[in-house]
Scaffold this motif. Sequence first.
Motif, PDB file in Angstrom:
ATOM      1  N   PRO A 163       0.818  -1.212   0.000  1.00 61.64           N
ATOM      2  CA  PRO A 163       0.000   0.000   0.000  1.00 61.64           C
ATOM      3  C   PRO A 163       0.852   1.262   0.000  1.00 61.64           C
ATOM      4  O   PRO A 163       1.837   1.361   0.726  1.00 61.64           O
ATOM      5  CB  PRO A 163      -0.787  -0.109   1.314  1.00 61.64           C
ATOM      6  N   MET A 164       0.453   2.237  -0.808  1.00 65.21           N
ATOM      7  CA  MET A 164       1.055   3.569  -0.741  1.00 65.21           C
ATOM      8  C   MET A 164       0.068   4.525  -0.073  1.00 65.21           C
ATOM      9  O   MET A 164      -0.090   5.662  -0.494  1.00 65.21           O
ATOM     10  CB  MET A 164       1.434   4.070  -2.131  1.00 65.21           C
ATOM     11  N   TYR A 165      -0.586   4.037   0.935  1.00 65.08           N
ATOM     12  CA  TYR A 165      -1.573   4.840   1.663  1.00 65.08           C
ATOM     13  C   TYR A 165      -1.734   4.250   3.059  1.00 65.08           C
ATOM     14  O   TYR A 165      -1.292   3.120   3.337  1.00 65.08           O
ATOM     15  CB  TYR A 165      -2.932   4.825   0.939  1.00 65.08           C
ATOM     16  N   GLY A 166      -2.327   5.031   3.929  1.00 64.35           N
ATOM     17  CA  GLY A 166      -2.619   4.556   5.273  1.00 64.35           C
ATOM     18  C   GLY A 166      -4.103   4.619   5.565  1.00 64.35           C
ATOM     19  O   GLY A 166      -4.830   5.421   4.971  1.00 64.35           O
ATOM     20  N   ARG A 167      -4.533   3.788   6.490  1.00 67.02           N
ATOM     21  CA  ARG A 167      -5.919   3.813   6.981  1.00 67.02           C
ATOM     22  C   ARG A 167      -5.921   4.317   8.412  1.00 67.02           C
ATOM     23  O   ARG A 167      -5.178   3.806   9.259  1.00 67.02           O
ATOM     24  CB  ARG A 167      -6.559   2.422   6.889  1.00 67.02           C
ATOM     25  N   GLY A 168      -6.770   5.324   8.669  1.00 65.26           N
ATOM     26  CA  GLY A 168      -6.782   5.979   9.970  1.00 65.26           C
ATOM     27  C   GLY A 168      -7.972   5.597  10.830  1.00 65.26           C
ATOM     28  O   GLY A 168      -9.048   5.268  10.324  1.00 65.26           O
TER      29      GLY A 168
ATOM     30  N   TRP B  87      -7.778  12.730   0.877  1.00 63.34           N
ATOM     31  CA  TRP B  87      -8.754  13.014  -0.167  1.00 63.34           C
ATOM     32  C   TRP B  87     -10.132  12.468   0.168  1.00 63.34           C
ATOM     33  O   TRP B  87     -11.130  12.924  -0.366  1.00 63.34           O
ATOM     34  CB  TRP B  87      -8.293  12.422  -1.503  1.00 63.34           C
ATOM     35  N   GLU B  88     -10.171  11.461   1.029  1.00 66.88           N
ATOM     36  CA  GLU B  88     -11.444  10.899   1.455  1.00 66.88           C
ATOM     37  C   GLU B  88     -11.310  10.384   2.885  1.00 66.88           C
ATOM     38  O   GLU B  88     -10.203  10.149   3.378  1.00 66.88           O
ATOM     39  CB  GLU B  88     -11.886   9.775   0.519  1.00 66.88           C
ATOM     40  N   ALA B  89     -12.427  10.214   3.534  1.00 60.96           N
ATOM     41  CA  ALA B  89     -12.445   9.869   4.954  1.00 60.96           C
ATOM     42  C   ALA B  89     -11.668   8.590   5.223  1.00 60.96           C
ATOM     43  O   ALA B  89     -11.849   7.572   4.559  1.00 60.96           O
ATOM     44  CB  ALA B  89     -13.884   9.718   5.434  1.00 60.96           C
ATOM     45  N   GLY B  90     -10.775   8.662   6.208  1.00 58.51           N
ATOM     46  CA  GLY B  90     -10.068   7.487   6.688  1.00 58.51           C
ATOM     47  C   GLY B  90      -8.841   7.085   5.915  1.00 58.51           C
ATOM     48  O   GLY B  90      -8.077   6.227   6.371  1.00 58.51           O
ATOM     49  N   LEU B  91      -8.587   7.698   4.750  1.00 66.01           N
ATOM     50  CA  LEU B  91      -7.462   7.306   3.904  1.00 66.01           C
ATOM     51  C   LEU B  91      -6.458   8.445   3.766  1.00 66.01           C
ATOM     52  O   LEU B  91      -6.835   9.580   3.494  1.00 66.01           O
ATOM     53  CB  LEU B  91      -7.949   6.890   2.520  1.00 66.01           C
ATOM     54  N   PHE B  92      -5.170   8.108   3.928  1.00 68.23           N
ATOM     55  CA  PHE B  92      -4.099   9.093   3.826  1.00 68.23           C
ATOM     56  C   PHE B  92      -3.086   8.658   2.780  1.00 68.23           C
ATOM     57  O   PHE B  92      -2.638   7.506   2.776  1.00 68.23           O
ATOM     58  CB  PHE B  92      -3.379   9.231   5.174  1.00 68.23           C
ATOM     59  N   ASP B  93      -2.719   9.570   1.879  1.00 69.73           N
ATOM     60  CA  ASP B  93      -1.611   9.291   0.973  1.00 69.73           C
ATOM     61  C   ASP B  93      -0.342   9.077   1.789  1.00 69.73           C
ATOM     62  O   ASP B  93      -0.084   9.789   2.764  1.00 69.73           O
ATOM     63  CB  ASP B  93      -1.394  10.454  -0.003  1.00 69.73           C
ATOM     64  N   TYR B  94       0.464   8.110   1.351  1.00 71.48           N
ATOM     65  CA  TYR B  94       1.706   7.824   2.073  1.00 71.48           C
ATOM     66  C   TYR B  94       2.591   9.058   2.199  1.00 71.48           C
ATOM     67  O   TYR B  94       3.237   9.265   3.232  1.00 71.48           O
ATOM     68  CB  TYR B  94       2.475   6.696   1.374  1.00 71.48           C
ATOM     69  N   ASN B  95       2.615   9.913   1.155  1.00 66.98           N
ATOM     70  CA  ASN B  95       3.532  11.053   1.192  1.00 66.98           C
ATOM     71  C   ASN B  95       3.172  12.092   2.244  1.00 66.98           C
ATOM     72  O   ASN B  95       3.927  13.048   2.450  1.00 66.98           O
ATOM     73  CB  ASN B  95       3.668  11.696  -0.198  1.00 66.98           C
TER      74      ASN B  95
END
Length: 430
Positions: free
Chosen positions: A295-300, A319-327
């Motif tokens: 994954p290049m993203y995180g779940r919060g 960009w959307e609830a609960g998801l974060f770009d890795y950068n």
Amino acid sequence: MSASAPATEQQFTNDNPAPAADSNNNQIPFNGPATNGSIIAGYFANWKIYERKYNVTDLALQAEKLTHILYAFAKIEENGQVVLSDAWADVEQPLPADLAINGVDDVADQGENVHGNFKQLYLLKQKYRHLKISLSVGGASWSTNFAAIAADPAKRQTFVQSAVKLVADVGLDGLDIDWEFPNDDNEAASYVQLLAEARAALDAYQQQCQQVDQPRFLLSVAVPCGPDNYRKLRLSEMQQYVDIFYLMAYDYAGSWDNVCGHQAACYNCPLNTNQAVNDYLAAGVPSQKLVVGLPMYGRGFSNTDGPQCAYQGVPQGTWEAGLFDYNCLPKPGATEYTDMEKLASWSYDPNLREFITYDTPEVISAKCNYIKQNNLGGAMFWELSADRHPEDPRNLVNAVYNVLGDQTDTVSNHLQYPYSRYENVRSQMA
């Protein structure tokens, strides 16, 4: 027609867009393997050119270190027709010089020429002959019609013909099927038939182009790592037609759970990558066809004390609830943690009481060592726009390349498409 029968130019036209596969799915003997080293693949999502401003020129910054690009997504109509999901982005938009691989303004013209992302990807392939591009069909948003299409011989043939025609028109190296997910054994059986006919049609097109001495056009699948989903698949039957199985080794935990969990752990969690790999191997899939997704993203998770603790809600995300770009990770104020027994990492902010599960470069490197130790096919990212800049020490593509880059896949891509509808593809951009 039989996949091994002679083909003529008249058999591949806009009226008859791809050679039909017969029910025997006769195989054509192609020279050499589909891959000859470690795969480093990544999904390029066509909608990321907008708000995220991630273009093919950004992809080009690490083209030397990538071996396969999966272009997401083409969609499927109810009759089985595979169509581009954003024609403007894919084939129509003339890009300015600063977004062009050759540094030249692309100009709209009167002829029938490809523009947009696919022109730039073709130019990128000319520059990096080891880089293969596949069209990914379906995904979470456009898998709804798969079951009905795969079960219907006429719709299945429409799917196969239109998909292969798109590959041939825009100058790609293969087809990636992302059906999320077959629900029962009947659908699993239909999936095998769909793959058999897609394999035969790709081979027939290649034979028609008199390119059987060239590397074979690729057929790959994006497949689940949750046992409830992959145990429904007829994996041993699928593998004879499929070159690469891209394991979606992420989303093991999320807002659907009662407690916080690790979304991409390799070991010692209720869902984990090692269990999936072992099950695929036991089902008869060769190890070198298995490519581990990263994954290049995180779940919060919000209002929590951390892993395996209850939570309440999810944070806003990039960009959307609960998801974060890795950068964007770790966020300011958060501390990063690693569990090397699980091969999992996360960040936690005690003031916000916010937990985010994602892969750090350290964990990515450890997963790549796992890939090497188990003789697996390589690594895949969902998706490339979320990585840090290539010069950033936390860049994840670099982390993979540092471990797998000593022997990456060098099978060459395709540049000759004599039956493309686009003049500039037929002429190789001359």
